[in-house]
Scaffold this active site. Sequence first.
Site, PDB file in Angstrom:
ATOM      1  N   THR A 188       0.828  -1.224   0.000  1.00 37.51           N
ATOM      2  CA  THR A 188       0.000   0.000   0.000  1.00 37.51           C
ATOM      3  C   THR A 188       0.861   1.272   0.000  1.00 37.51           C
ATOM      4  O   THR A 188       0.358   2.362  -0.293  1.00 37.51           O
ATOM      5  CB  THR A 188      -0.897   0.052   1.254  1.00 37.51           C
ATOM      6  OG1 THR A 188      -0.047   0.141   2.411  1.00 37.51           O
ATOM      7  CG2 THR A 188      -1.783  -1.182   1.372  1.00 37.51           C
ATOM      8  N   ASP A 245      20.971   8.580  10.394  1.00 41.56           N
ATOM      9  CA  ASP A 245      22.370   8.222  10.130  1.00 41.56           C
ATOM     10  C   ASP A 245      23.329   9.183  10.820  1.00 41.56           C
ATOM     11  O   ASP A 245      24.348   8.772  11.373  1.00 41.56           O
ATOM     12  CB  ASP A 245      22.643   8.230   8.616  1.00 41.56           C
ATOM     13  CG  ASP A 245      22.167   6.952   7.939  1.00 41.56           C
ATOM     14  OD1 ASP A 245      21.942   5.957   8.656  1.00 41.56           O
ATOM     15  OD2 ASP A 245      22.006   6.965   6.709  1.00 41.56           O
TER      16      ASP A 245
END
Length: 212
Positions: free
Chosen positions: A111, A206
Site C-alpha cells: 500500500t 544516520d
Amino acid sequence: MNKYNNFHVVDHPLIRHKLTLIRDKKTGHQLFRELVNEVGTLVAFELTRDIPSQNISVETPIMETTGVKVDGKNVVLVPILRAGLGMVDGLIKLIPNARVGYVGMERDETTHEPVHYYFKIPKKPEDRHFIIVDPMLATGGTAIATANSLKELGATQIKFMCLIAAPEGVSAFCEVHPDVQVYAASLDEKLNENKYIVPGLGDAGDRLFGTK
Ligand code: URA
C-alpha cells in the site's frame, strides 16, 4: 509563507546558530547529537508554554509565597523511531518526570502507507498531553499516521515538534490535524526527488547514530 495557524517556527539567534552547525556536513555524530538535543530543548521551551501547572505554596527564608508546580508526569513524549530518539534526552532535561512512549513506523510494501511495527504508550491516553517528536517533518506521512493512532486510542491533547520542516510536510500534516500544534526550528525550502528536505541536514538517523 505560513498559512497554517497551528504551525510555529521558533526563531531565535541561538537556535539558528546551532541549526547551522547541525546542517554542516562536517559536523560529526557526537556534536550533531548534542546539538539536536539542545535545539530540541529550546523548541520545547516554547512548545510547553501552556504546559499544565498548578499554584502551590512555598516557604522562602523570608516568607510564604505562591509558586508553580508543573504537571510533568501527564506529559508523554512520543519519539518516532529511530531519529526521534535523538531528541528525547533534551526534552527530559526540561520535563524530567515526563513519560516516554515509542512509535516505530515502516512503509507497507504494497500500500506504501506507513504502518506501525511498534507502538507503546501509557494507559489513559485521554488524560495525557502527547508530544510527538521527530527531527524531520518531510512528507508528513509518519507524523500524520502517529497522530491518527494516538487519536484512535482516545488522545485529544497532541503536539508535534521537529527541528526542520518541509512546506510539503507542513501542508499535509496541518490539513489533516489542524488541532495539533506543530513547532519547528526551521521551515526549509522543499523536498527533493528522494524526499529529503532541502537544504535540510541529510539523513537525521544516520547522522545521529553514525550509521553512514
Ligand atoms: N528524513 C531525514 O532524515 N532527512 C530528510 O531530509 C527527510 C526525512
